[in-house]
Design an enzyme around this catalytic site. Structure first.
Site, PDB file in Angstrom:
ATOM      1  CB  CYS A 174      -0.761  -0.076   1.174  1.00 10.05           C
ATOM      2  SG  CYS A 174      -2.431  -1.131   1.094  1.00 10.05           S
ATOM      3  CB  CYS A 178      -4.453  -0.989  -1.088  1.00 10.58           C
ATOM      4  SG  CYS A 178      -2.408  -1.619  -0.813  1.00 10.58           S
TER       5      CYS A 178
END
Length: 305
Positions: free
Chosen positions: A121, A202
């Protein structure tokens, strides 16, 4: 009686000889036909040799395997369970002996599954018309990954491949451009890889665009504009940071308030994604200034005393 028996034996021999001759003739005919068919299959197809793009990269197998092994050994040892030989075979099976204008996503599905890996992420960095700059940046800053910094993208970056229905099944002379046929091996591969890269993003994601392009920094026809932006998952992505970079000494055709950037903002907002846009993101601009240290665009602001 002996004469009749002799005549019968002669007839039997004649029939046997005729049968053998017919059998041999049939075998010869079969061999000739097979040879003609094989020759026809192995002839280079003139049509396939007239595409407008460069042909398959020479020593493609060695290039793919070398990059795969290097990526795992030097960059991401945690991917040591990846089977580079299977990855190569799945790539080869996707296009070899196939019409280079009839490639489908199904052809590449096994490769995508074999070579995919998680993207941390906050590290995903997308780009459009900033190829050289964005990759100089990711080489100097390991906190970000472009598609070309993943295993799939690293193996395929700047190489070419396409098949041919005739032997040897790979066209080394030329491959079709997207303008000639959209379902060519390269276009289908990069569309699938780009979609998968966007779906994996993400946290905070970044996109580096070129504000010196007269036609506009955001183009709906680009891979980012047509595929990646629509496959960002709002449930996984918290924010999109736009870095709008201008060439050092080049035109500043568009800023964060520009028309095409507003179009991008509208698309992202419709998908419930938060946006931050920054003109000439400073860490990237400093990298640009390494090559242009004396340019006025590279002068640091100083406080007057």
């Amino acid at each position: 009686m002996p004469f009749q028996q002799g005549s019968a034996r002669t007839r039997q021999r004649t029939v046997l000889l005729v049968g053998i001759v017919v059998l041999l003739a049939a075998l010869v005919l079969a061999v000739v036909l097979a040879s003609l068919l094989t020759h026809g299959k192995h002839q280079d197809s003139p049509k396939m040799l007239k595409w407008k793009d460069r042909g398959t990269t020479r020593n493609l197998q060695e290039v793919i395997l070398g990059r795969c092994y290097n990526y795992i050994a030097e960059r991401y040892p945690e991917l040591g369970d990846k089977d580079c030989l299977k990855i190569w075979e799945s790539l080869k099976d996707a296009f070899i002996y196939k019409n280079p204008c009839n490639i489908t996503s199904e052809d590449y599905q096994p490769l995508m599954e074999l070579a995919s890996h998680p993207i941390p992420c906050n590290k995903s960095l997308f780009w459009s018309k900033t190829n050289d700059l964005v990759h100089r940046y990711t080489k100097s800053n390991q906190n970000f990954l472009t598609l070309e910094d993943t295993l799939l993208g690293y193996m395929a970056d700047r190489i070419s491949w396409c098949g041919d229905p005739s032997a040897p099944g790979i066209n080394y002379e030329s491959c079709p451009k997207r303008s000639e046929c959209e379902s060519n091996p390269s276009s289908v591969f990069w569309k699938m890889a780009s979609k998968m890269f966007a779906e994996a993003a993400c946290g905070v994601v970044q996109v580096m665009l070129n504000g010196s392009i007269e036609a506009g920094a955001f183009r709906s026809s680009s891979i980012f504009g047509s595929i990646e932006v629509f496959n960002l998952n709002p449930d996984k992505v918290s924010e999109v940071h736009i870095w709008l970079m201008h060439d050092i000494g080049g035109p500043q055709s568009e800023s964060c308030s520009g028309h095409s950037i507003q179009t991008l903002k509208n698309i992202l907002e419709e998908r419930n994604l938060k946006i931050i846009c920054e003109d000439n993101y400073r860490p990237v601009q400093l990298l640009q200034c390494v090559q242009n240290p004396d340019h006025t665009d590279c002068r640091l602001c100083t406080n007057s005393t």
